[in-house]
Design a protein around this motif. Structure first.
Motif, PDB file in Angstrom:
ATOM      1  N   GLU A  77     -38.552   2.139  -6.262  1.00 59.45           N
ATOM      2  CA  GLU A  77     -38.627   1.507  -7.582  1.00 59.45           C
ATOM      3  C   GLU A  77     -37.265   1.512  -8.271  1.00 59.45           C
ATOM      4  OE1 GLU A  77     -41.056  -0.310  -8.882  1.00 59.45           O
ATOM      5  OE2 GLU A  77     -42.149   0.052  -7.022  1.00 59.45           O
ATOM      6  N   GLN A  78     -36.489   2.543  -8.017  1.00 63.81           N
ATOM      7  CA  GLN A  78     -35.177   2.697  -8.620  1.00 63.81           C
ATOM      8  C   GLN A  78     -34.148   1.717  -8.051  1.00 63.81           C
ATOM      9  OE1 GLN A  78     -34.405   6.979  -8.551  1.00 63.81           O
ATOM     10  NE2 GLN A  78     -32.270   6.512  -8.930  1.00 63.81           N
ATOM     11  N   VAL A  79     -34.217   1.415  -6.745  1.00 60.21           N
ATOM     12  CA  VAL A  79     -33.134   0.662  -6.100  1.00 60.21           C
ATOM     13  C   VAL A  79     -33.495  -0.745  -5.650  1.00 60.21           C
ATOM     14  CG1 VAL A  79     -32.089   2.811  -5.287  1.00 60.21           C
ATOM     15  CG2 VAL A  79     -33.573   1.524  -3.744  1.00 60.21           C
ATOM     16  N   ARG A  80     -34.747  -1.096  -5.581  1.00 57.05           N
ATOM     17  CA  ARG A  80     -35.143  -2.357  -4.923  1.00 57.05           C
ATOM     18  C   ARG A  80     -34.575  -3.612  -5.569  1.00 57.05           C
ATOM     19  NH1 ARG A  80     -41.286  -3.927  -6.034  1.00 57.05           N
ATOM     20  NH2 ARG A  80     -41.213  -3.881  -8.299  1.00 57.05           N
ATOM     21  N   GLU A  81     -34.356  -3.608  -6.861  1.00 55.63           N
ATOM     22  CA  GLU A  81     -33.810  -4.788  -7.533  1.00 55.63           C
ATOM     23  C   GLU A  81     -32.284  -4.822  -7.484  1.00 55.63           C
ATOM     24  OE1 GLU A  81     -35.650  -7.318  -8.693  1.00 55.63           O
ATOM     25  OE2 GLU A  81     -37.454  -6.252  -8.035  1.00 55.63           O
ATOM     26  N   ALA A  82     -31.657  -3.698  -7.148  1.00 54.93           N
ATOM     27  CA  ALA A  82     -30.196  -3.605  -7.186  1.00 54.93           C
ATOM     28  C   ALA A  82     -29.552  -3.633  -5.813  1.00 54.93           C
ATOM     29  CB  ALA A  82     -29.800  -2.322  -7.917  1.00 54.93           C
ATOM     30  N   VAL A  84     -29.631  -5.113  -1.454  1.00 48.46           N
ATOM     31  CA  VAL A  84     -30.128  -6.050  -0.440  1.00 48.46           C
ATOM     32  C   VAL A  84     -31.190  -5.302   0.356  1.00 48.46           C
ATOM     33  CG1 VAL A  84     -29.532  -7.353   1.631  1.00 48.46           C
ATOM     34  CG2 VAL A  84     -27.941  -7.279  -0.305  1.00 48.46           C
ATOM     35  N   VAL A  85     -32.397  -5.860   0.410  1.00 50.36           N
ATOM     36  CA  VAL A  85     -33.510  -5.214   1.106  1.00 50.36           C
ATOM     37  C   VAL A  85     -33.526  -5.664   2.558  1.00 50.36           C
ATOM     38  CG1 VAL A  85     -36.023  -4.968   1.214  1.00 50.36           C
ATOM     39  CG2 VAL A  85     -34.856  -5.011  -1.013  1.00 50.36           C
ATOM     40  N   VAL A  86     -33.479  -4.688   3.473  1.00 51.26           N
ATOM     41  CA  VAL A  86     -33.590  -4.956   4.902  1.00 51.26           C
ATOM     42  C   VAL A  86     -35.050  -4.841   5.319  1.00 51.26           C
ATOM     43  CG1 VAL A  86     -32.902  -4.183   7.216  1.00 51.26           C
ATOM     44  CG2 VAL A  86     -31.242  -4.139   5.331  1.00 51.26           C
ATOM     45  N   GLU A  87     -35.713  -3.773   4.889  1.00 50.72           N
ATOM     46  CA  GLU A  87     -37.146  -3.552   5.115  1.00 50.72           C
ATOM     47  C   GLU A  87     -37.731  -3.036   3.810  1.00 50.72           C
ATOM     48  OE1 GLU A  87     -37.603  -1.767   9.587  1.00 50.72           O
ATOM     49  OE2 GLU A  87     -36.700  -0.455   8.096  1.00 50.72           O
ATOM     50  N   PRO A  88     -38.716  -3.719   3.238  1.00 51.65           N
ATOM     51  CA  PRO A  88     -39.343  -3.193   2.030  1.00 51.65           C
ATOM     52  C   PRO A  88     -40.153  -1.933   2.347  1.00 51.65           C
ATOM     53  CG  PRO A  88     -40.467  -5.175   2.754  1.00 51.65           C
ATOM     54  CD  PRO A  88     -39.294  -4.991   3.667  1.00 51.65           C
ATOM     55  N   LEU A  89     -40.542  -1.219   1.331  1.00 47.82           N
ATOM     56  CA  LEU A  89     -41.320   0.010   1.488  1.00 47.82           C
ATOM     57  C   LEU A  89     -42.594  -0.258   2.281  1.00 47.82           C
ATOM     58  CD1 LEU A  89     -41.534   3.028   0.558  1.00 47.82           C
ATOM     59  CD2 LEU A  89     -42.864   2.173  -1.373  1.00 47.82           C
ATOM     60  N   PHE A  90     -42.837   0.559   3.319  1.00 47.85           N
ATOM     61  CA  PHE A  90     -44.043   0.399   4.126  1.00 47.85           C
ATOM     62  C   PHE A  90     -44.364   1.695   4.850  1.00 47.85           C
ATOM     63  CE2 PHE A  90     -40.686  -0.304   7.152  1.00 47.85           C
ATOM     64  CZ  PHE A  90     -41.178   0.030   8.406  1.00 47.85           C
ATOM     65  N   ASP A  91     -45.604   1.772   5.350  1.00 45.20           N
ATOM     66  CA  ASP A  91     -46.048   2.894   6.177  1.00 45.20           C
ATOM     67  C   ASP A  91     -45.877   2.489   7.632  1.00 45.20           C
ATOM     68  OD1 ASP A  91     -46.940   4.642   4.085  1.00 45.20           O
ATOM     69  OD2 ASP A  91     -48.666   3.312   3.817  1.00 45.20           O
ATOM     70  N   THR A  92     -45.224   3.341   8.414  1.00 43.87           N
ATOM     71  CA  THR A  92     -44.984   3.038   9.818  1.00 43.87           C
ATOM     72  C   THR A  92     -46.183   3.451  10.666  1.00 43.87           C
ATOM     73  OG1 THR A  92     -44.036   5.180  10.399  1.00 43.87           O
ATOM     74  CG2 THR A  92     -42.521   3.524   9.467  1.00 43.87           C
ATOM     75  N   TYR A  94     -46.074   5.338  13.106  1.00 45.22           N
ATOM     76  CA  TYR A  94     -45.872   6.699  13.582  1.00 45.22           C
ATOM     77  C   TYR A  94     -45.885   7.730  12.459  1.00 45.22           C
ATOM     78  CZ  TYR A  94     -41.259   4.538  13.026  1.00 45.22           C
ATOM     79  OH  TYR A  94     -40.198   3.799  12.577  1.00 45.22           O
ATOM     80  N   GLY A  95     -46.481   7.370  11.306  1.00 46.67           N
ATOM     81  CA  GLY A  95     -46.797   8.345  10.275  1.00 46.67           C
ATOM     82  C   GLY A  95     -45.751   8.618   9.212  1.00 46.67           C
ATOM     83  N   THR A  96     -44.778   7.729   9.048  1.00 43.53           N
ATOM     84  CA  THR A  96     -43.794   7.916   7.985  1.00 43.53           C
ATOM     85  C   THR A  96     -43.936   6.810   6.956  1.00 43.53           C
ATOM     86  OG1 THR A  96     -42.069   6.627   9.091  1.00 43.53           O
ATOM     87  CG2 THR A  96     -42.157   8.982   9.598  1.00 43.53           C
ATOM     88  N   ARG A  97     -43.283   6.982   5.836  1.00 45.68           N
ATOM     89  CA  ARG A  97     -43.226   5.960   4.784  1.00 45.68           C
ATOM     90  C   ARG A  97     -41.759   5.719   4.522  1.00 45.68           C
ATOM     91  NH1 ARG A  97     -46.289   3.111   1.621  1.00 45.68           N
ATOM     92  NH2 ARG A  97     -45.909   2.827  -0.602  1.00 45.68           N
ATOM     93  N   LYS A  98     -41.322   4.449   4.559  1.00 45.84           N
ATOM     94  CA  LYS A  98     -39.891   4.208   4.504  1.00 45.84           C
ATOM     95  C   LYS A  98     -39.538   2.858   3.922  1.00 45.84           C
ATOM     96  CE  LYS A  98     -37.695   2.812   8.230  1.00 45.84           C
ATOM     97  NZ  LYS A  98     -37.102   2.687   9.561  1.00 45.84           N
ATOM     98  N   PHE A  99     -38.252   2.712   3.597  1.00 44.19           N
ATOM     99  CA  PHE A  99     -37.662   1.418   3.276  1.00 44.19           C
ATOM    100  C   PHE A  99     -36.195   1.471   3.692  1.00 44.19           C
ATOM    101  CE2 PHE A  99     -36.810   3.841  -0.589  1.00 44.19           C
ATOM    102  CZ  PHE A  99     -35.510   3.483  -0.924  1.00 44.19           C
ATOM    103  N   THR A 100     -35.613   0.282   3.848  1.00 46.67           N
ATOM    104  CA  THR A 100     -34.215   0.192   4.247  1.00 46.67           C
ATOM    105  C   THR A 100     -33.516  -0.841   3.379  1.00 46.67           C
ATOM    106  OG1 THR A 100     -34.868   0.669   6.527  1.00 46.67           O
ATOM    107  CG2 THR A 100     -32.649  -0.211   6.195  1.00 46.67           C
ATOM    108  N   ILE A 101     -32.342  -0.466   2.892  1.00 49.80           N
ATOM    109  CA  ILE A 101     -31.498  -1.372   2.115  1.00 49.80           C
ATOM    110  C   ILE A 101     -30.141  -1.473   2.812  1.00 49.80           C
ATOM    111  CG2 ILE A 101     -32.658  -0.933  -0.089  1.00 49.80           C
ATOM    112  CD1 ILE A 101     -30.374   1.044  -0.763  1.00 49.80           C
TER     113      ILE A 101
END
Length: 115
Positions: A77-82, A84-92, A94-101
């Motif tokens: 929530e803090q960084v998504r608008e500021a 470049v999003v590579v992968e939005p927040l999601f559940d993988t 293999y049991g993790t929760r992640k995002f990539t910018i």
């Protein structure tokens, strides 16, 4: 960033087989695992402590730095608008929760909560 720790560094490479050959013969690294199992494009090496180092066959060069995050939802929530999003927040799967910018130079920064 509060509540983050560097856990994983990945270099993007043009040829996985050639990169693994170089890291194992020149530097003496040992491959711990390949991913995905059927047609791997990623390999990570055994670590003696600290961050895991990996290579991935990918278009473009640059690096990827993965951090564990205590609260990836709040950080998203803090960084998504500021950023470049590579992968939005999601559940993988293999049991993790992640995002990539991406940073301004195209280096990928992943933030993940394990489990």
């Amino acid at each position: 960033m509060v509540g983050t720790r560097l856990e994983h560094v990945r270099a993007n490479v043009a040829d996985l087989k050639a990169a693994v050959e170089w890291y194992t013969t020149v530097l003496g690294f040992e491959v711990e695992a390949y991913w995905p199992p059927d047609v791997p494009n990623y390999a990570h090496f055994k670590a003696q402590g600290g961050a895991t180092f990996a290579v991935m066959e990918a278009d473009g060069r640059g690096g990827r730095f993965n951090f564990t995050a205590d609260d990836p939802d709040a950080l998203w929530e803090q960084v998504r608008e500021a950023a470049v999003v590579v992968e939005p927040l999601f559940d993988t799967p293999y049991g993790t929760r992640k995002f990539t910018i991406a940073d301004p130079d195209g280096n990928e920064l992943g933030f993940v909560r394990n489990g």
